[in-house]
Design a protein around this motif. Structure first.
Motif, PDB file in Angstrom:
ATOM      1  N   ASP A 270      35.959  13.734  41.719  1.00 51.96           N
ATOM      2  CA  ASP A 270      35.614  14.884  42.547  1.00 51.96           C
ATOM      3  C   ASP A 270      35.669  14.469  44.017  1.00 51.96           C
ATOM      4  OD1 ASP A 270      33.367  13.371  43.005  1.00 51.96           O
ATOM      5  OD2 ASP A 270      32.037  14.592  41.749  1.00 51.96           O
ATOM      6  N   GLY A 271      35.331  15.381  44.873  1.00 49.53           N
ATOM      7  CA  GLY A 271      35.407  15.105  46.302  1.00 49.53           C
ATOM      8  C   GLY A 271      34.421  14.066  46.778  1.00 49.53           C
ATOM      9  N   ALA A 272      33.346  13.841  46.008  1.00 51.44           N
ATOM     10  CA  ALA A 272      32.323  12.868  46.407  1.00 51.44           C
ATOM     11  C   ALA A 272      32.625  11.471  45.883  1.00 51.44           C
ATOM     12  CB  ALA A 272      30.963  13.325  45.888  1.00 51.44           C
ATOM     13  N   GLY A 273      33.794  11.275  45.256  1.00 55.99           N
ATOM     14  CA  GLY A 273      34.159   9.960  44.760  1.00 55.99           C
ATOM     15  C   GLY A 273      33.624   9.635  43.382  1.00 55.99           C
ATOM     16  N   ARG A 274      33.026  10.602  42.720  1.00 55.29           N
ATOM     17  CA  ARG A 274      32.533  10.383  41.358  1.00 55.29           C
ATOM     18  C   ARG A 274      33.686  10.536  40.378  1.00 55.29           C
ATOM     19  NH1 ARG A 274      26.923  10.501  40.925  1.00 55.29           N
ATOM     20  NH2 ARG A 274      27.400   9.539  38.923  1.00 55.29           N
ATOM     21  N   VAL A 275      33.614   9.767  39.271  1.00 52.02           N
ATOM     22  CA  VAL A 275      34.659   9.793  38.240  1.00 52.02           C
ATOM     23  C   VAL A 275      34.069  10.287  36.934  1.00 52.02           C
ATOM     24  CG1 VAL A 275      36.259   8.389  36.884  1.00 52.02           C
ATOM     25  CG2 VAL A 275      35.996   7.951  39.325  1.00 52.02           C
ATOM     26  N   ALA A 276      34.787  11.188  36.256  1.00 48.88           N
ATOM     27  CA  ALA A 276      34.325  11.727  34.970  1.00 48.88           C
ATOM     28  C   ALA A 276      35.474  11.727  33.977  1.00 48.88           C
ATOM     29  CB  ALA A 276      33.772  13.132  35.157  1.00 48.88           C
ATOM     30  N   PHE A 277      35.108  11.801  32.695  1.00 53.81           N
ATOM     31  CA  PHE A 277      36.096  11.840  31.603  1.00 53.81           C
ATOM     32  C   PHE A 277      36.410  13.287  31.266  1.00 53.81           C
ATOM     33  CE2 PHE A 277      36.982  12.371  27.100  1.00 53.81           C
ATOM     34  CZ  PHE A 277      38.022  11.482  26.890  1.00 53.81           C
ATOM     35  N   ALA A 278      37.705  13.615  31.093  1.00 57.71           N
ATOM     36  CA  ALA A 278      38.132  14.961  30.700  1.00 57.71           C
ATOM     37  C   ALA A 278      39.203  14.828  29.625  1.00 57.71           C
ATOM     38  CB  ALA A 278      38.672  15.738  31.894  1.00 57.71           C
ATOM     39  N   SER A 279      38.951  15.340  28.444  1.00 56.43           N
ATOM     40  CA  SER A 279      39.896  15.181  27.332  1.00 56.43           C
ATOM     41  C   SER A 279      41.119  16.082  27.526  1.00 56.43           C
ATOM     42  CB  SER A 279      39.209  15.534  26.010  1.00 56.43           C
ATOM     43  OG  SER A 279      38.841  16.902  25.992  1.00 56.43           O
ATOM     44  N   PRO A 280      42.283  15.692  26.986  1.00 51.26           N
ATOM     45  CA  PRO A 280      43.500  16.510  27.104  1.00 51.26           C
ATOM     46  C   PRO A 280      43.334  17.863  26.414  1.00 51.26           C
ATOM     47  CG  PRO A 280      43.991  14.288  26.292  1.00 51.26           C
ATOM     48  CD  PRO A 280      42.512  14.450  26.251  1.00 51.26           C
ATOM     49  N   ASP A 281      43.720  18.910  27.108  1.00 50.93           N
ATOM     50  CA  ASP A 281      43.679  20.280  26.550  1.00 50.93           C
ATOM     51  C   ASP A 281      42.280  20.663  26.104  1.00 50.93           C
ATOM     52  OD1 ASP A 281      44.759  22.725  25.975  1.00 50.93           O
ATOM     53  OD2 ASP A 281      45.668  22.135  24.074  1.00 50.93           O
ATOM     54  N   GLY A 282      41.247  19.966  26.631  1.00 47.40           N
ATOM     55  CA  GLY A 282      39.867  20.264  26.261  1.00 47.40           C
ATOM     56  C   GLY A 282      39.542  19.981  24.811  1.00 47.40           C
ATOM     57  N   VAL A 283      40.342  19.125  24.150  1.00 47.53           N
ATOM     58  CA  VAL A 283      40.147  18.868  22.729  1.00 47.53           C
ATOM     59  C   VAL A 283      38.860  18.087  22.501  1.00 47.53           C
ATOM     60  CG1 VAL A 283      41.531  16.731  22.737  1.00 47.53           C
ATOM     61  CG2 VAL A 283      41.276  18.043  20.632  1.00 47.53           C
ATOM     62  N   LEU A 284      38.120  18.453  21.465  1.00 46.76           N
ATOM     63  CA  LEU A 284      36.878  17.784  21.101  1.00 46.76           C
ATOM     64  C   LEU A 284      37.159  16.696  20.059  1.00 46.76           C
ATOM     65  CD1 LEU A 284      34.680  20.995  20.811  1.00 46.76           C
ATOM     66  CD2 LEU A 284      34.583  19.301  22.646  1.00 46.76           C
ATOM     67  N   PRO A 285      36.266  15.727  19.914  1.00 45.42           N
ATOM     68  CA  PRO A 285      36.530  14.622  18.979  1.00 45.42           C
ATOM     69  C   PRO A 285      36.841  15.079  17.558  1.00 45.42           C
ATOM     70  CG  PRO A 285      34.672  14.091  20.372  1.00 45.42           C
ATOM     71  CD  PRO A 285      35.015  15.518  20.665  1.00 45.42           C
ATOM     72  N   GLY A 286      36.061  16.006  17.001  1.00 44.80           N
ATOM     73  CA  GLY A 286      36.327  16.486  15.647  1.00 44.80           C
ATOM     74  C   GLY A 286      37.669  17.187  15.527  1.00 44.80           C
ATOM     75  N   GLN A 287      38.049  17.894  16.600  1.00 46.93           N
ATOM     76  CA  GLN A 287      39.337  18.577  16.596  1.00 46.93           C
ATOM     77  C   GLN A 287      40.494  17.574  16.621  1.00 46.93           C
ATOM     78  OE1 GLN A 287      38.701  20.787  20.151  1.00 46.93           O
ATOM     79  NE2 GLN A 287      37.781  22.557  19.120  1.00 46.93           N
ATOM     80  N   VAL A 288      40.307  16.450  17.313  1.00 42.90           N
ATOM     81  CA  VAL A 288      41.360  15.437  17.384  1.00 42.90           C
ATOM     82  C   VAL A 288      41.753  14.982  15.983  1.00 42.90           C
ATOM     83  CG1 VAL A 288      41.862  13.056  18.033  1.00 42.90           C
ATOM     84  CG2 VAL A 288      40.837  14.601  19.689  1.00 42.90           C
ATOM     85  N   GLY A 289      40.740  14.608  15.172  1.00 47.93           N
ATOM     86  CA  GLY A 289      41.040  14.120  13.837  1.00 47.93           C
ATOM     87  C   GLY A 289      41.727  15.161  12.972  1.00 47.93           C
ATOM     88  N   THR A 290      41.325  16.406  13.077  1.00 45.44           N
ATOM     89  CA  THR A 290      41.903  17.465  12.244  1.00 45.44           C
ATOM     90  C   THR A 290      43.322  17.781  12.669  1.00 45.44           C
ATOM     91  OG1 THR A 290      39.692  18.392  11.946  1.00 45.44           O
ATOM     92  CG2 THR A 290      41.550  19.805  11.400  1.00 45.44           C
ATOM     93  N   VAL A 291      43.596  17.762  13.967  1.00 42.27           N
ATOM     94  CA  VAL A 291      44.956  18.037  14.439  1.00 42.27           C
ATOM     95  C   VAL A 291      45.893  16.895  14.059  1.00 42.27           C
ATOM     96  CG1 VAL A 291      46.391  18.315  16.498  1.00 42.27           C
ATOM     97  CG2 VAL A 291      44.240  19.559  16.300  1.00 42.27           C
ATOM     98  N   VAL A 292      45.401  15.656  14.100  1.00 40.52           N
ATOM     99  CA  VAL A 292      46.259  14.508  13.824  1.00 40.52           C
ATOM    100  C   VAL A 292      46.675  14.466  12.360  1.00 40.52           C
ATOM    101  CG1 VAL A 292      46.300  11.996  13.662  1.00 40.52           C
ATOM    102  CG2 VAL A 292      45.481  13.089  15.742  1.00 40.52           C
TER     103      VAL A 292
END
Length: 542
Positions: A270-292
């Motif tokens: 962000d503009g204040a120099g903070r770093v955050a994690f953002a998953s691709p396409d907003g995918v959630l962990p449970g969704q990752v396994g099901t899509v794969v």
């Protein structure tokens, strides 16, 4: 006309007075240049053997092959059986006889084929009948076929048929010669057509040696015929078409997960120099396994539980180093997806604020709602056009239905003595369809694109360096990424990368400080075991 009668008289004299040498050396067949022609001489011996000499002309640049069946159906469950011995070729070609048939393969030139037939004389009432097909089974058209027959005694009748097997079209010419001779001619015999000659003889001319064998209904029903052969060829084409379709639908998915790819940028600043994690396409962990892998697995639910804790809906606390407690921190709100609320309710039902993992072992957890909600969720996100489990089930039952239909069809065809092999073709098609049902779910274009992002996410988990993340953000980035490491099988690598840089966790209470990296894999194994006992989900990823 006088010229024709003169020629006929000469032929009659030759038939009556011809020597053995004349019989063995028929004249070369005449015909138009560039055409295939056959001159066939049949001689019935006193012992009932039929000697055959075929002189065949094949033009330059061409070949000719003849397949003569030696078992010919004469009823629903009977076959007339011939035997061919001493097959040989003088010239350009080969001849080979087996119990099932005679195969003659000729190259360009004039070739003389010789063989003997046993079983050509049959007793019919008080007369005998000599029967053989002097031409038939050729894979090329014949311009002309000339046939002559010599018998021990004067023949009483001749019947010559030409055309497709089973037809009763007479030959171009067929007549009784003077003395012991029969002559027949067919002009223009198409490939696959036959000339069938039957000569009537008086009783005693030769011993009858025709053999008729009983055939079982099973053997005739499963015989390979042109129809069943075409059915088998159609099955091969169908299977190849199915493989091509699956390659088209799933090839992009296979390519998407086949090889390594560079990490994607999942860290945003962000503009204040903070770093955050953002998953691709907003995918959630449970969704990752099901899509794969197109299945809802135990590990998908385990990763979701960790993610709920990371997002402050749960608190996970280690108890005595052998057990873990789940504590409600915040209620499930509308920001959670349907399957996440189902997981939350399965762990902490209404009125329950905390539960030990050991207590869950004795409680029957119903995860069917979790499965249904997660399948519905990946469809709602447009990663699949239809629920993968419903798609698999539909094709599996379709395959079973086709297989059962094929089995019934096979039984019916066996009973009526028809081509039961065609029914087996349908059975095989049904089995192939049922076995291929697991490959039927197909991702949408957006779902396939997500697989590329998942590859990049896996690359990020394998290569991330804590030193590239500001120290104040490392705990959050480590925690938010951890559920994805769980579902993608990268936990060990992720824990090792942050072992020396991870501060205390805000969502996990350790019985002994500093043992998280050692105890967390045991926690995951324990949760997987409890969820696997609940049923409804696969315990291992497929």
């Amino acid at each position: 006309m006088l010229k024709n009668w003169g020629a006929a008289a000469i032929c009659a004299i030759a038939l009556c007075t011809g020597t053995g040498a004349a019989v063995a050396q028929p004249s070369s067949p005449a015909g138009l240049p560039g055409t295939v022609n056959a001159d066939v001489r049949l001689k019935l011996e006193r012992d009932g053997r039929l000697t055959v000499t075929e002189v065949v002309t094949v033009p330059e640049g061409r070949t000719a092959t003849r397949l003569v069946p030696l078992r010919i159906a004469v009823g629903d469950d009977r076959e007339r059986v011939y035997e061919v011995v001493g097959a040989s070729v003088e010239g350009e070609g080969t001849a080979r006889a087996s119990a099932e048939g005679l195969t003659i393969a000729l190259r360009a030139g004039i070739s003389t084929v010789a063989y003997e037939v046993v079983g050509a004389v049959a007793k019919i009432g008080d007369t005998l009948e000599l029967r053989w097909q002097p031409a038939g089974g050729w894979d090329v058209a014949l311009d002309s076929v000339k046939v002559s027959v010599i018998t021990p005694d004067a023949p009483r009748s001749v019947n010559c048929l030409a055309g497709e097997p089973g037809t009763s079209t007479p030959c171009t010419t067929a007549d009784l010669g003077d003395g012991r001779g029969v002559r027949a001619t067919e002009i223009g015999l198409a490939a696959g057509e036959r000339v069938d000659v039957a000569v009537g003889l008086q009783d005693g001319a030769a011993p009858p040696n025709a053999r008729v064998a009983e055939t079982s209904r099973w053997a005739s029903a499963f015989a390979l015929t042109p129809a069943t052969g075409a059915g088998l060829a159609g099955l091969v084409l169908l299977l190849l078409g199915g493989v091509a379709l699956l390659w088209y639908l799933r090839g992009r998915d296979a390519r998407a997960m086949a090889a390594d790819i560079g990490p994607v940028d999942v860290l945003v600043a962000d503009g204040a120099g903070r770093v955050a994690f953002a998953s691709p396409d907003g995918v959630l962990p449970g969704q990752v396994g099901t899509v794969v892998d197109e299945h809802v697995d135990v590990v998908d639910v385990t990763a979701t539980i960790v993610d709920l804790a990371v997002r402050n809906y749960l608190w996970i606390e280690e108890v005595g180093g052998l057990d873990w407690r789940f504590v409600r921190r915040n209620p499930a709100d509308p920001s959670l997806s349907g399957y996440e609320r189902a997981v939350y309710a399965a762990l902490l039902p209404d009125g329950v604020d905390g539960v030990l993992l050991s207590e869950l072992r004795g409680r029957r957890i119903d995860l069917s709602r979790v499965r249904d909600e997660l399948y519905a969720d990946v469809v709602a996100r447009n990663w699949f056009a239809r629920r993968p489990d419903a798609e698999r089930s539909l094709w599996w039952w379709a395959g079973i239905g086709v297989g059962v239909l094929g089995a019934v069809l096979t039984a019916v065809l066996v009973l009526v003595g028809a081509a039961a092999l065609f029914g087996l073709v349908v059975v095989v098609a049904g089995v192939a369809l049922a076995l291929g049902a697991r490959f039927m779910p197909a991702r949408t274009g957006r779902g396939s694109a997500l697989l590329e992002h998942v590859r990049g996410l896996r690359g990020y988990l394998r290569t991330a360096n804590p030193e590239d993340i500001p120290e104040r953000d490392r705990e959050m980035v480590f925690s938010r990424s951890l559920p994805y490491a769980v579902v993608l099988g990268e936990v060990e690598r992720w824990l090792a990368a942050f072992s020396g840089a991870r501060p205390g966790l805000y969502w996990f209470g350790e019985a002994e400080q500093g043992r998280f990296a050692d105890r967390f894999p045991a926690f995951l194994g324990a949760v997987d075991g409890v969820l696997a006992q609940a049923g409804h989900l696969r315990s291992l990823k497929g």
